[in-house]
Scaffold this motif. Sequence first.
Motif, mmCIF file in Angstrom:
data_model
loop_
_atom_site.group_PDB
_atom_site.id
_atom_site.type_symbol
_atom_site.label_atom_id
_atom_site.label_comp_id
_atom_site.label_asym_id
_atom_site.label_seq_id
_atom_site.Cartn_x
_atom_site.Cartn_y
_atom_site.Cartn_z
ATOM 1 N N ALA A 94 0.824 -1.211 0.000
ATOM 2 C CA ALA A 94 0.000 0.000 0.000
ATOM 3 C C ALA A 94 0.859 1.263 0.000
ATOM 4 C CB ALA A 94 -0.934 -0.001 1.202
ATOM 5 N N ASP A 97 -4.394 2.063 -6.334
ATOM 6 C CA ASP A 97 -5.397 2.123 -5.277
ATOM 7 C C ASP A 97 -4.913 1.372 -4.043
ATOM 8 O OD1 ASP A 97 -7.805 2.586 -3.997
ATOM 9 O OD2 ASP A 97 -8.710 0.757 -4.806
ATOM 10 N N PRO A 98 -4.698 2.051 -2.913
ATOM 11 C CA PRO A 98 -4.207 1.358 -1.724
ATOM 12 C C PRO A 98 -5.306 0.680 -0.908
ATOM 13 C CG PRO A 98 -4.376 3.679 -1.247
ATOM 14 C CD PRO A 98 -4.742 3.509 -2.711
ATOM 15 N N TRP A 99 -6.587 0.921 -1.236
ATOM 16 C CA TRP A 99 -7.662 0.445 -0.371
ATOM 17 C C TRP A 99 -7.803 -1.065 -0.386
ATOM 18 C CZ3 TRP A 99 -8.666 3.613 3.175
ATOM 19 C CH2 TRP A 99 -8.576 4.975 2.944
ATOM 20 N N SER A 100 -7.542 -1.712 -1.513
ATOM 21 C CA SER A 100 -7.601 -3.178 -1.519
ATOM 22 C C SER A 100 -6.480 -3.765 -0.674
ATOM 23 C CB SER A 100 -7.547 -3.714 -2.945
ATOM 24 O OG SER A 100 -6.331 -3.343 -3.560
ATOM 25 N N CYS A 101 -5.324 -3.118 -0.689
ATOM 26 C CA CYS A 101 -4.220 -3.579 0.162
ATOM 27 C C CYS A 101 -4.537 -3.362 1.637
ATOM 28 C CB CYS A 101 -2.938 -2.851 -0.212
ATOM 29 S SG CYS A 101 -2.343 -3.203 -1.856
ATOM 30 N N ILE A 102 -5.176 -2.254 1.946
ATOM 31 C CA ILE A 102 -5.553 -1.986 3.333
ATOM 32 C C ILE A 102 -6.579 -3.012 3.806
ATOM 33 C CG2 ILE A 102 -6.730 -0.313 4.823
ATOM 34 C CD1 ILE A 102 -5.323 1.868 3.160
ATOM 35 N N MET A 103 -7.525 -3.367 2.924
ATOM 36 C CA MET A 103 -8.523 -4.373 3.296
ATOM 37 C C MET A 103 -7.868 -5.740 3.532
ATOM 38 S SD MET A 103 -11.749 -5.950 1.238
ATOM 39 C CE MET A 103 -10.668 -6.944 0.259
ATOM 40 N N THR A 131 -5.974 -5.684 6.786
ATOM 41 C CA THR A 131 -6.885 -5.786 7.921
ATOM 42 C C THR A 131 -7.364 -7.219 8.104
ATOM 43 O OG1 THR A 131 -7.593 -3.518 7.521
ATOM 44 C CG2 THR A 131 -9.007 -4.867 8.911
#
Length: 107
Positions: free
Chosen positions: A60, A66-72, A75
């Motif tokens: 990320a 897009d970093p949001w898939s990595c953040i998901m 998590t």
Amino acid sequence: MRLVAGSALVFHGITALQDGSSLESAILHVVTTGVGILLLIGLWTPIAGALVAVIAVWHAFYHLGDPWSCIMLGTLGAALALLGPGGWSVDARLFGWKRIDIRDRES
């Protein structure tokens, strides 16, 4: 949760390996695919979950896009590292399924 994270990691790792990238990137994608397989079968789940969290945070911060898939995924990896594999896993068959019973307080 384990199956969703594992299948997403295996899919991402295999598709990234087919693109023909550099050696450093290929090593990361092989590790990602291996960790995804470990999560799918439920072997070494706390270690694999922690690795997913570390890889996702690294990806990320240091890759464009897009970093949001990595953040998901990070998590999910952290949650799996803390929660454990569940009853339907190789870890549960090898080491037993740990269950914590919380007793009521007696006043």
